[in-house]
Design a protein around this motif. Structure first.
Motif: not given
Length: 293
Positions: A159-171
């Protein structure tokens, strides 16, 4: 007093021809008072000033539409929408650098007003034959406990995880709902923009490996348009507008407007507008309007 039921004592001693204009004048005043009371406070002429709204998530288009409609209804009000994928909107409001932060999590130091719901879709390549996942499995995948798709009934590939930047509301909302704050592995691929997230899921080799989380509205739009991606059911519930609205779909986040608790007429007027029927109509174009019970 009802001007149409005035007693003779209440009418000035004058010629009858002068009484009717007098009554009409009183009626006009009463009508004006009633009309003013019926007009929402966000649309009254006295609302004026500059308002700075900040955010870093997928809500930009909705907030810009609300801002322009509010300005049109209030010509003396000016709204600056400042968006940065790596900004900290809540901290900006606390520091006095902005008036309203758009986010998915409350902060005890600020007043929160919910205006919408947003589902969080789990996005994979169309050829990934994983049928569904549980909320716990999503947490295990994104905390690094589950490393192969075969562990959740999918293909035998990492599995390749795609994350969002820290402090982004959706994360923030995603981590909190799954109870994995700070547990997403450092080797996860961090991507800010939704369009780049989608392109990465489509273009990753092998194509079965990538997984991302995305605003449900955006996810549904790309699936409908024929892009080679799909959204996984979670806890046997399809990620759809009705299931997010009624709470059956387990991954959803509130869209909140956070502001200082000190009274601010312009902030209050904007919040009231966003929660009004006119505001909800705009929100419906991209999100699920929050309905007070």
């Amino acid at each position: 007093m009802n001007p149409l039921a005035l007693s003779s004592a209440a009418i000035p001693s004058c010629h009858r021809s002068e009484v009717f204009p007098y009554l009409l004048s009183l009626c006009a005043v009463c009508i004006a008072i009633v009309a003013q009371a019926a007009v929402p406070s966000w649309s009254r002429a006295e609302v004026s000033g500059n308002l700075i709204i900040v955010g870093n998530g997928p809500e930009l288009a909705m907030i810009e539409s609300l801002a322009r409609a509010f300005e049109k209804a209030n010509p003396r009000a000016y709204i600056d929408v400042v968006w940065d994928d790596h900004s900290k909107p809540v901290e900006m409001v606390k520091a006095g650098d902005a008036h309203v932060a758009v986010t998915g999590s409350e902060d005890t130091a600020l007043a929160a007003s919910q205006i919408a719901w947003d589902g969080i879709g789990i996005l994979v390549h169309l050829s990934n034959f994983t049928k569904e996942v549980t909320k716990q499995q999503v947490a295990d995948i994104y905390s690094g406990k589950v490393k192969e798709w075969s562990e959740v009934g999918g293909p035998e590939t990492k599995i390749l995880l795609i994350d969002r930047p820290k402090y982004q509301s959706i994360r923030d909302a995603f981590e909190r709902q799954l109870g994995i704050d700070g547990k997403i592995p450092d080797n996860a691929k961090v991507i800010a923009k939704d369009d780049k997230v989608i392109k990465t899921v489509v273009g990753t080799l092998p194509p079965l490996s990538a997984v991302a989380y995305i605003s449900l509205n955006q996810g549904l739009a790309v699936v409908t348009s024929g892009v080679a991606v799909r959204l996984l059911p979670v806890d046997r519930v399809e990620p759809e507008i009705p299931t997010v609205k009624d709470g059956r779909y387990p991954l959803r986040r509130p869209v909140l407007l956070l502001a200082k608790k000190d009274p601010n007429p312009l902030v209050d007027a904007f919040v009231q507008f966003a929660q009004s029927s006119a505001g909800r109509q705009i929100i419906t174009e991209t999100y699920i309007p929050f309905e007070r019970k």
